[in-house]
Design a protein around this motif. Structure first.
Motif, short mmCIF file in Angstrom:
data_model
loop_
_atom_site.label_atom_id
_atom_site.label_comp_id
_atom_site.label_asym_id
_atom_site.label_seq_id
_atom_site.Cartn_x
_atom_site.Cartn_y
_atom_site.Cartn_z
N PHE A 295 0.93 -1.21 -0.08
CA PHE A 295 0.02 -0.05 -0.13
C PHE A 295 0.82 1.23 0.00
CE2 PHE A 295 -2.98 2.92 2.65
CZ PHE A 295 -3.61 3.15 1.69
N HIS A 296 1.83 1.40 0.83
CA HIS A 296 2.73 2.32 0.89
C HIS A 296 3.67 2.59 -0.37
CE1 HIS A 296 4.93 5.71 2.55
NE2 HIS A 296 6.30 4.80 2.58
N LEU A 297 3.84 1.41 -0.99
CA LEU A 297 4.51 1.39 -2.40
C LEU A 297 3.69 1.97 -3.57
CD1 LEU A 297 6.99 0.41 -4.17
CD2 LEU A 297 5.58 -1.66 -4.50
N LEU A 298 2.56 1.90 -3.58
CA LEU A 298 1.65 2.56 -4.47
C LEU A 298 1.44 4.06 -4.12
CD1 LEU A 298 -1.26 0.01 -4.85
CD2 LEU A 298 0.70 0.21 -6.29
N MET A 299 1.37 4.11 -2.84
CA MET A 299 1.10 5.81 -2.62
C MET A 299 2.53 6.56 -2.61
SD MET A 299 -1.81 5.97 -1.56
CE MET A 299 -2.07 4.75 -2.92
N HIS A 300 3.42 5.88 -2.55
CA HIS A 300 4.90 6.57 -2.83
C HIS A 300 5.13 6.76 -4.24
CE1 HIS A 300 9.31 6.26 -3.78
NE2 HIS A 300 9.20 7.12 -2.81
N ALA A 301 4.62 5.94 -5.17
CA ALA A 301 4.74 6.05 -6.38
C ALA A 301 3.93 7.21 -7.25
CB ALA A 301 4.10 4.79 -7.23
N LEU A 440 -10.58 0.33 -0.11
CA LEU A 440 -10.91 -0.99 -0.97
C LEU A 440 -9.86 -2.20 -0.52
CD1 LEU A 440 -10.65 0.84 -4.36
CD2 LEU A 440 -12.74 -0.10 -3.37
N SER A 441 -8.60 -1.72 -0.26
CA SER A 441 -7.55 -2.88 -0.12
C SER A 441 -7.50 -3.73 1.03
CB SER A 441 -6.30 -2.51 -0.31
OG SER A 441 -5.81 -1.43 0.54
N PHE A 442 -8.18 -3.00 2.32
CA PHE A 442 -7.91 -3.61 3.50
C PHE A 442 -9.58 -3.71 3.98
CE2 PHE A 442 -4.48 -0.28 4.21
CZ PHE A 442 -3.53 -1.19 4.21
N SER A 443 -9.79 -5.39 4.17
CA SER A 443 -11.13 -5.82 4.19
C SER A 443 -11.63 -5.38 5.82
CB SER A 443 -11.06 -7.36 4.27
OG SER A 443 -10.13 -7.84 5.18
N SER A 444 -10.73 -5.24 6.79
CA SER A 444 -11.19 -4.89 8.05
C SER A 444 -10.21 -3.90 8.30
CB SER A 444 -10.91 -5.93 9.01
OG SER A 444 -9.75 -6.31 9.33
N PRO A 445 -10.75 -2.58 8.79
CA PRO A 445 -10.00 -1.25 9.16
C PRO A 445 -8.90 -1.53 10.33
CG PRO A 445 -11.97 -0.94 9.95
CD PRO A 445 -12.06 -2.41 9.18
N TYR A 446 -7.73 -0.97 10.19
CA TYR A 446 -6.69 -0.99 11.13
C TYR A 446 -6.98 -0.23 12.38
CZ TYR A 446 -2.96 -3.38 8.52
OH TYR A 446 -2.49 -4.44 7.64
N PHE A 447 -7.14 -0.73 13.49
CA PHE A 447 -7.32 -0.07 14.70
C PHE A 447 -6.20 -0.22 16.00
CE2 PHE A 447 -9.33 0.75 19.04
CZ PHE A 447 -9.61 2.05 18.65
N ILE A 448 -5.36 0.45 16.06
CA ILE A 448 -4.14 0.31 16.90
C ILE A 448 -4.23 0.93 17.92
CG2 ILE A 448 -1.58 0.40 16.87
CD1 ILE A 448 -1.44 -0.14 13.89
N VAL A 449 -4.10 0.46 19.36
CA VAL A 449 -4.18 0.99 20.56
C VAL A 449 -2.33 1.20 21.18
CG1 VAL A 449 -5.33 1.15 22.76
CG2 VAL A 449 -6.44 0.32 20.89
#
Length: 572
Positions: A295-301, A440-449
């Protein structure tokens, strides 16, 4: 120019189709493997294998879209070039080589695309034919040959498992003991192509290529091929290899971020920024989050291509000058370019809610959640702060500071309107595509505590980095003139810790010394005596003997006849 627009239309069409297919494959959970058997030798099968899934489709879509924008851009940037057709054909070949690497699951065909990238990148780096470009091209080619040799050895190892298609054997690669060597070779190839320590020196040297080439190489093609290869082999990499790559990538990220704060070449600063982001992708990949790294690879491009294109507009308009100390106050002359540059820089820094924020914030929080030790934690967050520092410093030097060019120079943005047409679609994607792809790409959202201080550490480092960039802009010349040791330190840091010297002159000295011994003792010695010169002397002697026989064949015939008669008489 007609070729550029034709390539733009074709690439854009491919990009739209592949993006739609990628979204469909993502939602449906589809994967398509196409295998065509070409040859079969006993237990070894040679197959033409293609993997079509949402990752390869989405990546190919981004490659084609960025390439299409660069083609519009090149129609003006390279308009005065006498060999425009050659340039377009090389760019098309470059893009097609990258697509072969992305789509193929056969290691032999991966090598074909891999070598195509290396060969075309060498030709493009030496496009401006002078000694500096030639040296940079040779450094780029020789550094990447290490990765080519690694993949060749990997092909030889994969013969033992019955084929070169790695997609069918990744599940049980760890069962074989010799597969550990294959994993190491794949990591080595990825390190050379993505310019990780100690192979980092070729990446800034490749800036000798035209700016459209740099924009394509440093965003979505050459340097990302190594990271993409790791994605495909992620299931077969051992924990020890990932730990080794983790520390190497963290050091690369820190070295590049620090070096960019002491560099004055506009394109080299952005190249070091690319190296820093590649280190970040490798770090998060080694933590087991390969989807997040992709994901970061695509955004960085997206934002890195836009950043290079903005730099190219400035360099093209100011007569080819790349020293940021000779610029300043260009926001009045290049208002649209400065806005594009500012947006892409903010996306690089991770400003909410641009595309870089959605990937970079998750990367930082996932690393904070992992058990990696204080050293890596501090190095990573200090590198994040240094990213903001060199971005602020670059913007102040180029757009905000005092105008340092010749007062009679006439520069304007009106001459590069078509170049802006290639940049503005990228601006839209830099702003919006991060949120779209995160949904689109993440089926479940990241929730980091995380604890409060770890949550605020990113904000703190961003403010510290911005302050460092601001202070460095105003006080660098005072430090440089007042302290000689600081000058030496800045030269050491901007020279990437002397890696360029260690990887060129030191290795060349040994290679040239050994070559001299071989030349003297083998080429001009035994091989000359028993080879070309000795063989020529032997053939010459035999020819002389045969000529004597041919000239005196009647005498010899009579002698042999009388000799035969005498022998018959004697024995009878």
């Amino acid at each position: 120019m007609v070729l550029c627009w034709l390539a733009f239309v074709i690439f854009l069409l491919f990009s739209v189709v592949l993006y739609i297919l990628g979204v469909i494959f993502l939602f449906k959970g589809l994967e398509l493997f196409i295998e065509l058997e070409l040859l079969s030798f006993n237990s070894l099968s040679v197959e033409f294998a293609i993997c079509v899934d949402w990752i390869s489709l989405m990546f190919s879509s981004f490659v084609f879209f960025i390439s299409s924008m660069i083609m519009i851009y090149s129609s003006v940037y390279m308009s005065e070039d006498k060999s425009m057709g050659r340039f377009v054909y090389l760019m098309v070949l470059f893009v097609l080589s990258m697509v072969v690497v992305i789509m193929s699951t056969n290691l032999v065909f991966v090598l074909l695309g891999w070598d195509g990238l290396g060969l075309v990148s060498y030709v493009l780096v030496i496009y401006y034919q002078n000694s500096k470009s030639s040296n940079a091209g040779m450094l780029t080619a020789l550094s990447n040959r290490i990765g080519d040799a690694s993949i060749l050895l990997g092909i030889a190892i994969m013969v033992s498992v019955g084929g070169w298609s790695y997609s069918s054997v990744l599940g049980f690669l760890s069962v074989y003991n010799d597969m550990i060597l294959l994993s190491f070779l794949i990591v080595l190839a990825a390190m050379t192509k993505s310019a990780q320590i100690p192979f980092s020196s070729w990446l800034p040297a490749a800036m000798s290529a035209p700016t459209p080439v740099s924009s394509l190489v440093h965003s979505s093609t050459l340097v990302t091929a190594g990271v993409y290869l790791l994605f495909r082999f992620s299931d077969s990499l051992s924990l020890e290899l990932k730990v080794f790559l983790f520390y190497i990538s963290a050091l690369t990220m820190f070295m590049a971020s620090l070096g960019a704060n002491f560099e004055f070449d506009l394109k080299k600063i952005i190249a070091l920024s690319t190296l820093s982001q590649l280190g970040m992708m490798m770090v998060i990949f080694c933590l087991g989050e390969k989807e997040l790294a992709f994901f970061h690879l695509l955004m960085h491009a997206l934002f890195k291509a836009l950043l290079f294109m903005c730099a190219g507009v400035i360099i093209h308009s100011v007569g080819g000058n790349q020293d940021i100390r000779c610029m300043g106050g260009l926001v009045r002359v290049f208002p649209i370019t400065s806005v594009c540059f500012c947006i892409s820089s903010f996306a690089l820094c991770g400003l909410p809610f641009l595309s870089g924020f959605y990937s970079k914030d998750l990367v930082v929080e996932v690393l904070s959640m992992s058990v990696s030790g204080w050293f890596v934690y501090l190095v990573f967050f200090f590198s994040v702060g240094l990213t903001v520092s060199y971005s602020i410093r670059l913007f102040l030097y180029v757009f905000v500071g005092r105008f340092n060019m010749v007062s009679l120079s006439f520069i304007s943005e009106n001459e590069s309107k078509i170049m802006l047409y290639g940049m503005l679609p990228l601006v839209v994607l830099v702003i919006l595509e991060g949120s779209v792809l995160s949904w689109l790409s993440f089926s479940s959202p990241y929730f980091i505590v995380l604890p409060l201080f770890m949550k605020l550490m990113t904000v703190f480092m961003i403010f510290m980095g911005g302050l460092m960039g601001y202070e460095g802009f105003f006080f660098f010349f005072i430090w440089n003139s007042g302290f000689l040791k600081f000058y030496y330190f800045s030269m050491f840091v901007s020279g990437m810790w002397n890696l360029s010297i260690l990887s060129t002159s030191k290795l060349n000295l040994w290679a040239l010394s050994v070559g001299k011994v071989y030349l003297k003792n083998l080429d001009f010695g035994w091989s000359e005596y028993y080879g070309s010169k000795g063989l020529f002397s032997l053939i010459k002697s035999l020819v002389i003997i045969f000529q004597l026989i041919v000239r005196n064949h009647l005498k010899l015939f009579l002698m042999l006849l009388w000799g035969g008669v005498l022998i018959m008489i004697f024995f009878n």
